[in-house]
Design a protein around this motif. Structure first.
Motif, PDB file in Angstrom:
ATOM      1  N   VAL A  28       0.838  -1.210   0.000  1.00 41.22           N
ATOM      2  CA  VAL A  28       0.000   0.000   0.000  1.00 41.22           C
ATOM      3  C   VAL A  28       0.870   1.256   0.000  1.00 41.22           C
ATOM      4  O   VAL A  28       0.646   2.182  -0.792  1.00 41.22           O
ATOM      5  CB  VAL A  28      -0.949  -0.015   1.214  1.00 41.22           C
ATOM      6  CG1 VAL A  28      -1.650   1.337   1.351  1.00 41.22           C
ATOM      7  CG2 VAL A  28      -1.981  -1.123   1.067  1.00 41.22           C
ATOM      8  N   GLN A  86       2.394   2.259  -3.266  1.00 43.40           N
ATOM      9  CA  GLN A  86       1.522   2.924  -4.231  1.00 43.40           C
ATOM     10  C   GLN A  86       1.072   4.310  -3.764  1.00 43.40           C
ATOM     11  O   GLN A  86       0.697   5.150  -4.590  1.00 43.40           O
ATOM     12  CB  GLN A  86       0.268   2.064  -4.483  1.00 43.40           C
ATOM     13  CG  GLN A  86       0.554   0.668  -4.976  1.00 43.40           C
ATOM     14  CD  GLN A  86       1.240   0.658  -6.326  1.00 43.40           C
ATOM     15  OE1 GLN A  86       0.893   1.433  -7.210  1.00 43.40           O
ATOM     16  NE2 GLN A  86       2.224  -0.215  -6.486  1.00 43.40           N
ATOM     17  N   LEU A  87       1.099   4.545  -2.458  1.00 40.67           N
ATOM     18  CA  LEU A  87       0.578   5.792  -1.905  1.00 40.67           C
ATOM     19  C   LEU A  87       1.236   7.050  -2.458  1.00 40.67           C
ATOM     20  O   LEU A  87       0.523   8.024  -2.772  1.00 40.67           O
ATOM     21  CB  LEU A  87       0.707   5.753  -0.372  1.00 40.67           C
ATOM     22  CG  LEU A  87       0.210   6.982   0.391  1.00 40.67           C
ATOM     23  CD1 LEU A  87      -1.274   7.207   0.129  1.00 40.67           C
ATOM     24  CD2 LEU A  87       0.475   6.826   1.887  1.00 40.67           C
ATOM     25  N   THR A 145      -0.400   8.384  -5.688  1.00 45.50           N
ATOM     26  CA  THR A 145      -1.715   9.000  -5.502  1.00 45.50           C
ATOM     27  C   THR A 145      -1.597  10.357  -4.827  1.00 45.50           C
ATOM     28  O   THR A 145      -2.303  11.311  -5.195  1.00 45.50           O
ATOM     29  CB  THR A 145      -2.615   8.077  -4.664  1.00 45.50           C
ATOM     30  OG1 THR A 145      -2.765   6.821  -5.338  1.00 45.50           O
ATOM     31  CG2 THR A 145      -3.991   8.688  -4.459  1.00 45.50           C
ATOM     32  N   LEU A 154      -3.271   4.130  -5.281  1.00 46.18           N
ATOM     33  CA  LEU A 154      -4.220   3.441  -4.414  1.00 46.18           C
ATOM     34  C   LEU A 154      -5.503   3.070  -5.144  1.00 46.18           C
ATOM     35  O   LEU A 154      -6.075   2.000  -4.918  1.00 46.18           O
ATOM     36  CB  LEU A 154      -4.552   4.333  -3.205  1.00 46.18           C
ATOM     37  CG  LEU A 154      -3.494   4.463  -2.117  1.00 46.18           C
ATOM     38  CD1 LEU A 154      -4.017   5.317  -0.986  1.00 46.18           C
ATOM     39  CD2 LEU A 154      -3.078   3.096  -1.598  1.00 46.18           C
ATOM     40  N   LEU A 185      -4.981   0.101  -7.305  1.00 46.79           N
ATOM     41  CA  LEU A 185      -4.712  -1.036  -6.426  1.00 46.79           C
ATOM     42  C   LEU A 185      -6.015  -1.588  -5.844  1.00 46.79           C
ATOM     43  O   LEU A 185      -6.213  -2.808  -5.789  1.00 46.79           O
ATOM     44  CB  LEU A 185      -3.765  -0.614  -5.304  1.00 46.79           C
ATOM     45  CG  LEU A 185      -3.396  -1.685  -4.279  1.00 46.79           C
ATOM     46  CD1 LEU A 185      -2.601  -2.806  -4.938  1.00 46.79           C
ATOM     47  CD2 LEU A 185      -2.595  -1.079  -3.130  1.00 46.79           C
ATOM     48  N   VAL A 186      -6.916  -0.700  -5.418  1.00 49.05           N
ATOM     49  CA  VAL A 186      -8.192  -1.141  -4.837  1.00 49.05           C
ATOM     50  C   VAL A 186      -9.038  -1.855  -5.886  1.00 49.05           C
ATOM     51  O   VAL A 186      -9.619  -2.920  -5.622  1.00 49.05           O
ATOM     52  CB  VAL A 186      -8.956   0.061  -4.250  1.00 49.05           C
ATOM     53  CG1 VAL A 186     -10.386  -0.332  -3.892  1.00 49.05           C
ATOM     54  CG2 VAL A 186      -8.244   0.587  -3.011  1.00 49.05           C
ATOM     55  N   ALA A 246      -5.715  -0.727   1.776  1.00 50.12           N
ATOM     56  CA  ALA A 246      -5.848   0.473   0.945  1.00 50.12           C
ATOM     57  C   ALA A 246      -6.996   1.354   1.412  1.00 50.12           C
ATOM     58  O   ALA A 246      -6.884   2.589   1.439  1.00 50.12           O
ATOM     59  CB  ALA A 246      -6.041   0.070  -0.519  1.00 50.12           C
ATOM     60  N   VAL A 268      -5.934   3.239   4.638  1.00 48.74           N
ATOM     61  CA  VAL A 268      -5.060   4.376   4.370  1.00 48.74           C
ATOM     62  C   VAL A 268      -5.822   5.514   3.698  1.00 48.74           C
ATOM     63  O   VAL A 268      -5.653   6.683   4.055  1.00 48.74           O
ATOM     64  CB  VAL A 268      -3.870   3.924   3.493  1.00 48.74           C
ATOM     65  CG1 VAL A 268      -3.037   5.116   3.059  1.00 48.74           C
ATOM     66  CG2 VAL A 268      -2.993   2.939   4.256  1.00 48.74           C
ATOM     67  N   SER A 269      -6.694   5.193   2.749  1.00 46.68           N
ATOM     68  CA  SER A 269      -7.482   6.225   2.067  1.00 46.68           C
ATOM     69  C   SER A 269      -8.411   6.935   3.043  1.00 46.68           C
ATOM     70  O   SER A 269      -8.510   8.170   3.032  1.00 46.68           O
ATOM     71  CB  SER A 269      -8.297   5.599   0.933  1.00 46.68           C
ATOM     72  OG  SER A 269      -7.472   4.954  -0.002  1.00 46.68           O
TER      73      SER A 269
END
Length: 312
Positions: free
Chosen positions: A91, A94-95, A98, A263, A266-267, A282, A285-286
């Motif tokens: 995660v 990828q963060l 985003t 993200l 990824l989701v 994910a 974190v979002s």
């Protein structure tokens, strides 16, 4: 101010727990056998049983929820079913992509929206004001996924001014790859912010301290930039904080259209394969980003306007 800060972050923590719990229950309510989807039709019964035990799918929903929050308190978001890597590692890998997309969109849309709103408020009921209003409404009405597709076809495919896919390497190449995606998700926010700043500025410009500043002979530019904008900007700070959540949702389509990691992509990929640990990591974190951004917006408002500290 300290009491207000503690109260606001306690509320943020409560919101985060409730939001993650609801999302956990919604994911578990999706019909279908997640183990069969993840392993495919050729998986052996022994392999299915092992995966069910590893993911605690043989436990009750309340027990699964307690196990998830127990791991969360230890800093453990679980393990990816397919790669065996830690969910937190995947995660947070990828963060940054985003965050770059969201902050670049917020930056340019806020600067342009505030400038348009101030200029329209300084020239009310003129052709400049009407043109600004038309542009603002047009920006608001443009869906992010439509803007993403059109900008990709026009500026990347036909004119070839900007790259079509990827994130680039190095600072300038990365910034060049961000132009079209940030334009796609930030365009509608230019209209929102411009309309909000205009309405707030017109209200502030009629207050007594503005009339006093005019009576002292201060220039209109100084009055707007120093005395009026500081108060008129307060609703914009709140909107930008709340806008983090909407930009995260818009980033999903944008990352897919421009083939960007992040993200959102990824989701979507994890939901398709029913990879529960990645989805929950994910989403957590979002949701945390959204809750923290709104809390920070409230704190900035409280710093700029002490009256906001007694509002809660």
């Amino acid at each position: 101010m300290l009491k207000f800060t503690l109260k606001r972050f306690a509320l943020a923590a409560l919101i985060l727990v409730v939001a993650v719990t609801i999302m956990f229950l919604m994911i578990r309510a999706v019909p279908g056998d997640p183990v069969s989807i993840m392993l495919g039709p050729r998986a052996t019964p022994e392999l299915k049983e092992r995966l069910i035990a590893e993911m605690a799918l043989d436990q009750s929903i309340p027990k699964q929820l307690l196990l998830f929050f127990g791991g969360l308190l230890r800093g453990d978001l679980g393990v990816d079913v397919f790669s065996g890597r830690a969910v937190s590692e995947i995660v947070f890998e990828q963060l940054p992509h985003t965050l770059k997309l969201i902050f670049s969109a917020i930056a340019w849309s806020a600067i342009l929206g505030i400038a348009l709103g101030c200029y329209a408020a300084a020239h009310p009921n003129t052709w400049i004001d009407r043109v600004t209003a038309t542009l603002s409404v047009s920006c608001i009405a443009a869906p992010a996924f439509v803007v993403a597709l059109l900008s990709l076809l026009i500026f990347a495919v036909q004119l070839q001014w900007f790259p079509a896919i990827g994130v680039g390497e190095g600072f300038w190449d990365t910034a060049w790859h961000l132009v079209l995606p940030s334009f796609a998700i930030g365009l509608s926010w230019v209209g929102y912010i411009a309309r909000l700043v205009r309405a707030s500025m017109l209200e502030v410009m009629g207050e007594s301290h503005i009339r006093t500043a005019r009576a002292f002979g201060l220039s209109e530019r100084r009055i707007i930039s120093v005395y009026a904008l500081r108060i008129a900007i307060l609703p914009v700070v709140t909107v930008i904080g709340v806008g983090m959540g909407f930009l995260l949702s818009s980033a999903v389509f944008t990352e897919i259209v421009f083939a960007r990691p992040g993200l959102g992509k990824l989701v979507i990929d994890s939901i398709t394969t029913r990879n529960y640990p990645i989805v929950m990591g994910a989403v957590l974190v979002s949701t945390g980003l959204f809750v923290v951004s709104t809390a920070l917006a409230d704190l900035i408002n409280a710093l700029l306007d002490p009256r906001a500290r007694t509002a809660t």
